[in-house]
Write a protein that holds these residues in place. Structure first.
Motif, short mmCIF file in Angstrom:
data_model
loop_
_atom_site.label_atom_id
_atom_site.label_comp_id
_atom_site.label_asym_id
_atom_site.label_seq_id
_atom_site.Cartn_x
_atom_site.Cartn_y
_atom_site.Cartn_z
N VAL B 169 -2.13 2.32 -4.00
CA VAL B 169 -1.93 1.42 -5.13
C VAL B 169 -0.71 0.52 -4.95
CG1 VAL B 169 -3.02 2.91 -6.81
CG2 VAL B 169 -0.61 3.20 -6.33
N LEU B 170 -0.06 0.61 -3.79
CA LEU B 170 1.20 -0.11 -3.63
C LEU B 170 1.03 -1.41 -2.85
CD1 LEU B 170 3.70 2.76 -2.83
CD2 LEU B 170 2.95 1.87 -5.03
N THR B 171 1.91 -2.35 -3.12
CA THR B 171 1.96 -3.57 -2.32
C THR B 171 2.72 -3.27 -1.05
OG1 THR B 171 4.05 -4.25 -3.24
CG2 THR B 171 2.09 -4.95 -4.41
N VAL B 172 2.69 -4.23 -0.14
CA VAL B 172 3.35 -4.05 1.15
C VAL B 172 4.83 -3.73 0.94
CG1 VAL B 172 3.80 -5.11 3.37
CG2 VAL B 172 1.74 -5.70 2.10
N GLN B 173 5.47 -4.50 0.08
CA GLN B 173 6.91 -4.30 -0.14
C GLN B 173 7.18 -2.94 -0.77
OE1 GLN B 173 5.23 -6.97 -0.96
NE2 GLN B 173 6.20 -8.70 0.06
N LEU B 178 8.93 2.78 -0.42
CA LEU B 178 8.57 4.20 -0.52
C LEU B 178 8.90 4.92 0.79
CD1 LEU B 178 7.08 6.55 -2.00
CD2 LEU B 178 5.02 5.80 -0.81
N PHE B 179 8.57 4.27 1.90
CA PHE B 179 8.81 4.91 3.19
C PHE B 179 10.29 5.16 3.42
CE2 PHE B 179 4.65 3.49 5.43
CZ PHE B 179 3.96 4.35 4.58
N GLU B 180 11.12 4.19 3.03
CA GLU B 180 12.55 4.40 3.16
C GLU B 180 12.99 5.63 2.37
OE1 GLU B 180 14.36 0.73 1.95
OE2 GLU B 180 13.42 -0.33 3.64
N ALA B 181 12.47 5.73 1.15
CA ALA B 181 12.82 6.88 0.31
C ALA B 181 12.33 8.18 0.95
CB ALA B 181 12.22 6.71 -1.08
N LEU B 182 11.12 8.15 1.52
CA LEU B 182 10.58 9.37 2.14
C LEU B 182 11.43 9.81 3.33
CD1 LEU B 182 6.69 8.92 2.08
CD2 LEU B 182 8.20 10.10 0.47
N ARG B 183 11.82 8.84 4.16
CA ARG B 183 12.65 9.19 5.32
C ARG B 183 13.97 9.81 4.84
NH1 ARG B 183 9.79 10.26 9.25
NH2 ARG B 183 11.75 11.35 9.50
N ARG B 184 14.48 9.26 3.78
CA ARG B 184 15.74 9.76 3.25
C ARG B 184 15.58 11.20 2.74
NH1 ARG B 184 20.62 7.56 -0.10
NH2 ARG B 184 21.37 9.64 -0.55
N MET B 185 14.46 11.45 2.05
CA MET B 185 14.21 12.80 1.54
C MET B 185 14.08 13.78 2.70
SD MET B 185 11.47 11.89 -1.41
CE MET B 185 11.78 10.48 -2.44
N ILE B 287 -9.25 -13.59 -1.25
CA ILE B 287 -8.23 -13.86 -2.26
C ILE B 287 -7.07 -12.91 -2.02
CG2 ILE B 287 -7.69 -14.00 -4.72
CD1 ILE B 287 -10.04 -15.52 -4.92
N ALA B 288 -5.94 -13.47 -1.59
CA ALA B 288 -4.79 -12.63 -1.26
C ALA B 288 -3.79 -12.67 -2.40
CB ALA B 288 -4.13 -13.14 0.01
N GLY B 289 -3.07 -11.59 -2.59
CA GLY B 289 -2.05 -11.57 -3.63
C GLY B 289 -1.74 -10.16 -4.06
N VAL B 290 -0.56 -10.01 -4.65
CA VAL B 290 -0.17 -8.72 -5.20
C VAL B 290 -1.08 -8.43 -6.39
CG1 VAL B 290 1.67 -7.45 -6.33
CG2 VAL B 290 2.20 -9.04 -4.48
N SER B 291 -1.60 -7.22 -6.48
CA SER B 291 -2.57 -6.96 -7.55
C SER B 291 -1.90 -7.13 -8.90
CB SER B 291 -3.16 -5.56 -7.42
OG SER B 291 -2.21 -4.60 -7.76
N GLY B 292 -2.73 -7.48 -9.88
CA GLY B 292 -2.19 -7.72 -11.21
C GLY B 292 -1.77 -9.16 -11.43
#
Ligand SMILES: Nc1ncnc2c1ncn2[C@@H]1O[C@H](COP(=O)(O)OP(=O)(O)OP(=O)(O)O)[C@@H](O)[C@H]1O
Ligand SMILES: [Mg+2]
Lengths: 324, 508
Positions: B169-173, B178-185, B287-292
């Motif tokens: 459900v996440l955008t690229v950014q 999230l990955f940064e947070a996971l590595r930190r955890m 059609i490209a774009g951040v959802s929503g």
């Protein structure tokens, strides 16, 4: 004039308390996701039992028994609707039918006589046949009861005072404490609550029992505090009015106070108009008002943004199961 | 390295399927362990068992070396296990704070809102998230909801974290953050189980990877000792082709013309604000774009599910503005809704019922009064085979199908042309979200097949990779407006990203 206002207001409180007590418990059940349509049946049972037990043992025992009976009856609903996941509308209505029938049976003169003798063999013959019981005494709060107009709030019986304390207390528990948060979450999204380690079934079961206890109390109050003459089907739809009050109050105990007195007031004014001969054409119209108000409230809460703001229990009436 | 979790010989059966078949799995302290597998491989089931939601039929669970019995999530939570579910488990009408402290035993009775607010803010800051604890969940974006889910378990001090497809459900950014947070955890000594279908993500964030297939574990490997191709092979049992597979179809006449369309969103303000588009036969418009940003509203307006506020929609030159969905279906418009498992099916219905949700009204399946079940079952059987839907039978309850198979079912219903023949226009909103690579490839191939047959296709996605793979043209949407249309040859991730962010700068 002041006297007239005071008497109308006093009566309004007395009628409103029936609705308030019943809807307070129902708010808890519905906030947890269980629709207790057995309200009417539990109330009428509470009334019948408080009649019988007052004659046998006095007021206190009668009130306690009514509450316990209400809890037990709602436990039937909890087992069927929460644990066995049966349809809540059907089971609730069945409970109402059961209550109406059973109360009529238990309080009918012949059966009542047998029960009374079994409970208390020393009861005098004269008490075995009467259709009424002593009313709950009024308690006058010193000083406050002497005030003009609002004094009538403080010339009431003990169960009215219980409702004064219960409503804000139940609001506080619901919105400011941990158990209240668990209860609301279970009614909104049981899967989320389950995932956070909350026992969805237990919470729903307890909430249903609370609604039963309050309905029993409301029944006892209706009989002992307001209208201590037994007749079959004494509640006459008051349980269903309490159900619509729950919607009107948008599941909020504090708003239920206002709604209860509003409904009570409408009823009292209706009596008064009848006394003046003005009510001839309007009793049905006025009796309709509570339901109209509930429909208006339902329309309002069906608007998505309103819904989200006030938090209509999103899982109301939907049984929960983990592996589905 | 200390073992945080060890699962031995886990077996879980559901009616008609063995979801987990003697599964062994282990999680070490300080690692991100990716769990990979096709739709229906049994990943979620296995994690639900570790979280105490399901009881295993056989097998043993060890946490920090001690054998445990998990009767409910409560037991798992007290052992320091936390799970973020595939679908959010949040109480939408409650605040962030209320969701986070739900079920927490700390306050005896009265909740100390101020204390929790402060501590939640501190915790969020530690992972670089900015979140207001007093805001209600329904006001948050998907990325923020994900953060609340994580905060929920971190707030309890969990050190065994299960994340079931958190990035779908996440955008690229948001994914990057999230990955940064996971590595930190992981550095902090927690163990993280990370379920995903995206091989890139496995390579990027995980230390080890376990592949499941049809309820069994195929292999567990160090991530740096393996490759995407090898993992794909383990997953679906055959090699998969990455990258280009163009179909050259001749572009034909204009199928769909949208002129200056305005559409209202759910919250009452315009979600689409003057959009004009054109799709030709045999053309895929991405059609490209951040959802929503209005994608779903646009799709629904074209499919006849949402009445436009202003503007016109022309189908083959005929004005169809404001026609209802039934009419649009008859005119050959196929709509693949987003979140198919929620919006695309009736979960309590059987597979055959859902397959005929549209077509049951038309002969030969009905004669205006009675339904012809024989005909329907026959056709259903055909569709199940053609679209590779894995189900015990056409009479099984749809809700027990895995996400990928539900999506196949929807595609079968929409594209099979039972009503109105081969669709003239296909509107596909996030058709591959949550699908495994096998199923994703299937959807891609299917869309290309219809392109070849001359359908015009609107293909909405957040995944730039697949947009670039399939589209002839890419329109970038943001804030309810088209910010630019790029031909495939000139489009690349950077240009698209730039168009999106330009719009943000303009808007901000
Ligand atoms: N509650 C349930 N009742 C019946 N069958 C189920 C249930 N949950 C899962 N299954 C079945 O068990 C199998 C494994 O499902 P599971 O959800 O674990 O797959 P998954 O690997 O998580 O797939 P996805 O990638 O689509 O999420 C599937 O065949 C599914 O249909
Ligand atoms: Mg899953």
């Amino acid at each position: 004039m002041i006297e007239w206002i005071e008497s109308v207001l006093g009566l309004t409180i007395q009628v409103g308390t029936v609705y308030l007590l019943a809807s307070l418990g129902e708010i808890y059940a519905e906030r947890s996701g269980v629709l207790n349509l057995g309200l009417e049946g539990i109330m009428v049972m509470g009334a019948a039992l408080s009649f019988i037990f007052t004659l046998a043992y006095g007021h206190l025992a009668a009130i306690l028994i009514s509450v316990i009976a209400g809890i037990l009856m709602s436990l039937i609903l909890a087992v069927m609707a929460v644990y066995m996941r049966l349809n809540q509308t059907v089971t609730g209505l069945a409970l109402t039918m059961l209550g109406l029938g059973l109360s009529g049976f238990l309080a009918s003169p012949e059966v009542r006589k047998v029960i009374l003798l079994a409970l208390n063999p020393s009861l005098p013959e004269s008490l075995l046949a009467i259709q009424e019981a002593p009313k709950l005494p009024e308690i006058h709060v010193p000083l406050l009861s002497g005030l003009p107009i609002i004094g009538c709030f403080f010339r009431q019986n003990v169960l009215v005072y219980v409702s004064y304390i219960a409503a804000p207390l139940m609001w506080f528990i619901l919105f400011k404490t941990r158990p209240g948060l668990s209860l609301r979450s279970v009614g909104e999204n049981p899967a989320a609550a389950d995932a956070m380690g909350i026992d969805v079934f237990r919470v729903r079961c307890l909430a249903t029992m609370i609604s039963g206890g309050f309905a029993g109390l409301a029944g006892a109050y209706l009989f002992l505090g307001f209208q201590p003459f037994w007749q079959e089907g004494l509640t006459a739809g008051k349980g269903f009015i309490a159900l619509s009050l729950v919607i009107l109050s948008t599941w909020n105990p504090l708003r239920a106070i206002l709604g209860a007195y509003l409904f009570g007031g409408v009823e009292v004014i209706q009596y008064r108009l009848q006394l003046f001969g003005l009510g001839a054409l309007s009793p049905y119209l006025l009796a309709m008002l509570p339901y109209l108000a509930a429909i208006a409230a339902l329309v309002a809460v069906s608007i998505e943004s309103v819904r989200k703001r006030i938090g209509v229990p999103a899982s109301l009436g939907i049984p929960y199961s983990r592996e589905e | 390295m200390e073992k945080l979790v060890e699962l031995r010989g886990i077996v879980k059966r559901f009616p008609g399927v063995v979801a987990n078949d003697r599964v062994d799995f282990e999680l070490r302290r300080g690692e991100v362990h990716a769990l990979l597998g096709e739709n229906g491989a049994g990943k979620t089931t296995l994690m639900n068992i570790l979280y105490g939601l399901y009881k295993p039929d056989e097998g043993e669970i060890y946490v920090r070396g001690r054998r445990v019995e998990l009767k409910s999530p409560r037991d798992a939570i007290s052992l320091g296990i936390g799970m973020v579910h595939q679908n959010f488990r949040l109480v939408e009408s409650h605040t962030v704070l209320e969701n986070i402290i739900l079920g927490l035993g700390e306050d005896k009775l009265r909740i100390d809102f101020e204390k929790h607010r402060r501590r939640i803010m501190e915790l969020a800051e530690r992972y670089g998230w900015r979140i207001d604890p007093m805001v209600r969940i329904w006001q948050l974006s998907a990325g923020e909801k994900q953060q609340v889910e994580l905060l929920k378990i971190l707030y309890r001090g969990a050190e065994i974290l299960i994340l079931d497809e958190p990035t779908s459900v996440l955008t690229v950014q948001e994914t990057r953050r999230l990955f940064e947070a996971l590595r930190r955890m992981a550095r902090e000594g927690k163990g993280i189980i990370f379920i995903t279908h995206k091989l890139n993500e496995v390579m990027e964030v995980s230390d080890r990877v376990t592949v499941m297939r049809k309820g069994r574990v195929v292999i567990t490997k160090e991530t740096r000792e393996t490759t995407k191709a090898e993992l794909a092979n383990y997953m679906i049992g055959r090699p998969i082709v990455f990258g280009q597979k163009k179909v050259s179809a001749k572009l034909g006449s204009i199928v769909l013309k949208v002129i200056d369309l305005k559409v209202l969103g759910d919250r009452g303000y315009p979600a689409i604000n003057g959009v004009s588009l054109e799709v030709r036969r045999g053309e895929i418009l991405g059609i490209a774009g951040v959802s929503g940003n209005g994608q779903v509203e646009l799709a629904e307006a074209i499919a006849g599910l949402r009445r436009p506020l202003a503007g016109r929609i022309l189908l083959n030159g005929v004005d169809v503005t404001g026609m209802d969905a039934g009419k649009m279906i008859e005119l050959g418009v196929a709509y693949i809704p987003p979140e198919g498992n929620k919006l695309g099916i009736v979960p309590g219905f059987r597979v055959v019922d859902n397959l005929f949700l549209k077509a049951y009204r038309y002969p030969p399946y009905s004669n205006n009064l009675l339904l012809n079940w024989g005909k329907m079952l026959e056709k259903a059987q055909e569709l199940i085979e053609e679209f590779g839907i894995v189900t015990p039978s056409a009479l099984s309850r749809t809700s027990s199908l895995s996400g990928g198979n539900i999506q196949r079912l929807i595609l079968a219903r929409e594209l099979s042309g039972i009503v109105g023949g081969i669709p003239r226009l296909i509107v596909a909103a996030y058709p591959t979200k949550g699908l495994d690579i096998g199923a994703t490839e299937f959807v891609h191939d299917l869309l290309l097949r219809y392109k070849e047959m001359g359908s015009g296709i609107i293909f909405i996605s957040e995944d730039l990779e697949e947009l670039l793979l399939l589209s002839d043209k890419i329109a970038v949407i943001s804030g309810g407006r088209i910010r630019g249309v790029l031909a495939r040859e000139e489009a690349d991730a950077e240009k698209i990203g730039l168009l999106m962010s330009e719009a943000v700068i303009q808007a901000g």
